[in-house]
Enzyme design. Structure first.
Site, PDB file in Angstrom:
ATOM      1  N   HIS A   1     -87.782  64.205   1.072  1.00  0.00           N
ATOM      2  CA  HIS A   1     -86.707  64.039   2.053  1.00  0.00           C
ATOM      3  C   HIS A   1     -87.283  63.748   3.440  1.00  0.00           C
ATOM      4  CE1 HIS A   1     -83.134  66.048  -0.193  1.00  0.00           C
ATOM      5  NE2 HIS A   1     -83.824  65.231  -0.958  1.00  0.00           N
TER       6      HIS A   1
ATOM      7  N   TYR B   1     -76.441  70.958   6.322  1.00  0.00           N
ATOM      8  CA  TYR B   1     -76.193  72.307   6.844  1.00  0.00           C
ATOM      9  C   TYR B   1     -74.935  72.210   7.711  1.00  0.00           C
ATOM     10  CZ  TYR B   1     -81.062  73.692   5.685  1.00  0.00           C
ATOM     11  OH  TYR B   1     -82.245  73.991   5.058  1.00  0.00           O
TER      12      TYR B   1
ATOM     13  N   PRO C   1     -82.526  82.696   4.535  1.00  0.00           N
ATOM     14  CA  PRO C   1     -82.874  81.441   3.863  1.00  0.00           C
ATOM     15  C   PRO C   1     -82.556  80.180   4.656  1.00  0.00           C
ATOM     16  CG  PRO C   1     -80.878  82.366   2.925  1.00  0.00           C
ATOM     17  CD  PRO C   1     -81.403  83.385   3.893  1.00  0.00           C
TER      18      PRO C   1
ATOM     19  N   LYS D   1     -87.814  78.969   4.534  1.00  0.00           N
ATOM     20  CA  LYS D   1     -89.202  79.304   4.849  1.00  0.00           C
ATOM     21  C   LYS D   1     -89.843  80.351   3.930  1.00  0.00           C
ATOM     22  CE  LYS D   1     -89.911  76.488   8.089  1.00  0.00           C
ATOM     23  NZ  LYS D   1     -90.105  75.311   7.248  1.00  0.00           N
TER      24      LYS D   1
ATOM     25  N   TYR E   1     -89.046  72.854  10.866  1.00  0.00           N
ATOM     26  CA  TYR E   1     -88.489  72.669   9.523  1.00  0.00           C
ATOM     27  C   TYR E   1     -89.548  72.120   8.556  1.00  0.00           C
ATOM     28  CZ  TYR E   1     -84.929  72.076   5.960  1.00  0.00           C
ATOM     29  OH  TYR E   1     -84.213  72.184   4.789  1.00  0.00           O
TER      30      TYR E   1
HETATM   31  C1  PHB Z   1     -82.028  75.571  -1.727  1.00  0.00           C
HETATM   32  O1  PHB Z   1     -82.021  74.404  -2.152  1.00  0.00           O
HETATM   33  O2  PHB Z   1     -81.935  76.542  -2.483  1.00  0.00           O
HETATM   34  C2  PHB Z   1     -82.137  75.792  -0.265  1.00  0.00           C
HETATM   35  C3  PHB Z   1     -82.346  74.710   0.564  1.00  0.00           C
HETATM   36  C4  PHB Z   1     -82.448  74.895   1.924  1.00  0.00           C
HETATM   37  C5  PHB Z   1     -82.324  76.160   2.443  1.00  0.00           C
HETATM   38  C6  PHB Z   1     -82.133  77.256   1.617  1.00  0.00           C
HETATM   39  C7  PHB Z   1     -82.038  77.073   0.262  1.00  0.00           C
HETATM   40  O3  PHB Z   1     -82.401  76.328   3.791  1.00  0.00           O
END
Ligand code: PHB
Length: 374
Positions: free
Chosen positions: A57, A185, A277, A281, A369
């Site tokens: 990505h 997000y 989450p 990280k 990130y």
């Molecule tokens: C996930 O794909 O489980 C995932 C992706 C990004 C995050 C947290 C979990 O910030």
């Protein structure tokens, strides 16, 4: 990961695991790997399937006020992230360890640690009711937040720094095509939502929920309906729904235990620290911890120097605290906090507006990130 790194350094290890192999291999966890984590897997020859099946990505999206904004990670940092489930990473590592014939003990009961402040620490446990003892040079406590390792350190020898958030994440996995090629997000008045994925045919979605909520309250239809309400219109219209194959609720917390060493016990990963989450990280921090720990152990055996072991905790914590800050910040700007007053809400709105309109702010998000350097 540490087992593979130690093997490459010529150091023997035995992995002691409380759960059975099937449980370990089936657990659904996070899915975004920093380049540093991929490089570590590559360095021990465990990334072949990852390179075939993972998704690279270049960016992600932040949505608020009904609009999606793309953050170009690659343009801002020159780096990308790799979407590949932690479950798959675990499987690749377990397969590699098995292929080398290295010792792993699953279903170890009543594990206890002894003589940590001597140079001959011991791990005792029972297997199928029979007591066993491992006599070793060092113990790496890689047994997670609820494990026995941190709990074996006297309370007076450890300081805890902690923040609990007044919400959790309800996550589902479904064999449906992801709503978008990149992660979204979303900050919505009804709460945070995240659209993630595991493959072009498998989606992972999350919704902010209350701490007292239960998965039984969330039949699939209700989950999909709520996700659609929180997504921006175009994404909501494109969302493909289907039966979930996993559903779980996790509370969000920030937690750090210092130092990450007690005598010959070295803590790594969730045994020493938890991040919410939101920045993806957790696994990546565990990977940088074990990288530092492997280097320190290699130096101990090869150069007969304990200097790197002495500085392990400080070195690891410096990277950990920066990731703690980032994960706390992402959590703060993207979630709705119960009881927030109008002033605080305006500040959050302004923070998001600034984030998408300032090149400096985009770069700050992006460099964290994709992962700070080791
Ligand atoms: C996930 O794909 O489980 C995932 C992706 C990004 C995050 C947290 C979990 O910030």
């Amino acid at each position: 990961m540490l087992g593979q790194l130690l093997h490459a350094s010529g150091i023997d290890s035995i992995i002691v695991e409380r759960k059975d192999r099937a449980y370990v291999l089936a657990r659904i966890r996070a899915g975004v790997l920093e380049q540093g984590t991929v490089d570590l897997l590559d360095s021990v020859g465990v990334a072949a399937r990852l390179h075939r099946e993972s998704l690279i990505h270049d960016g992600l999206e932040i949505a608020f006020g009904g609009v999606r904004h793309r953050i170009d990670l690659k343009a801002a940092t020159g780096k990308t992230v790799t979407v590949y489930g932690q479950t798959e990473v675990t499987r690749d590592l377990v397969d590699a360890r098995d292929a080398l014939g290295l010792a792993s003990i699953f279903e170890a009961e009543d594990v206890s640690l002894h003589d940590l402040q001597t140079d001959r620490p011991k791990v005792r446990f029972k297997r199928h009711g029979v007591g066993q003892e491992i006599d070793c040079d060092f113990i790496a406590g890689c047994d997670g937040f609820h494990g026995v390792s941190r709990a074996s350190v006297p309370a007076t020898a450890i300081s805890i720094f902690e923040r609990e958030y007044p919400f959790g994440w309800l996550g589902i996995l479904a064999d449906t095509p992801p709503v978008s090629d990149e992660l979204i997000y979303t900050n919505h008045p009804r709460g945070f939502a995240l659209c993630s994925m595991r493959s072009p045919t498998r989606s992972r979605y999350y919704l902010q929920c209350t701490l007292d909520d239960h998965v039984e309250n969330w039949p699939d239809e209700r989950f999909w309906e709520e996700l659609k309400r929180r997504l921006e219109d175009e994404a909501a219209a494109r969302l493909v729904t289907g039966p979930s194959i996993e559903k779980s609720i996790a509370p969000l917390r920030s937690f750090v235990a210092e130092p990450m060493r007690f005598g010959r016990l070295f803590l790594a990963g969730d045994a020493a620290h938890i991040v919410p989450p939101t920045g993806a990280k957790g696994l990546n921090l565990a990977a940088s911890d074990v990288h530092y720990l492997n280097e320190a152990l290699r130096e101990f055996y090869a150069d007969k120097s304990a200097a790197a072991l002495e500085s392990y905790s400080q070195r690891a914590l410096s990277r950990i605290w920066r990731a703690e800050r980032f994960s706390w910040w992402m959590t703060s700007v993207l979630h709705r906090f119960p009881g927030t007053d109008a002033f605080s809400q305006r500040i959050q709105d302004a923070e998001l507006d600034y984030l998408i309109s300032s090149r400096a702010a985009v770069t700050a998000l992006a460099e964290n990130y994709v992962g700070l350097p080791y």
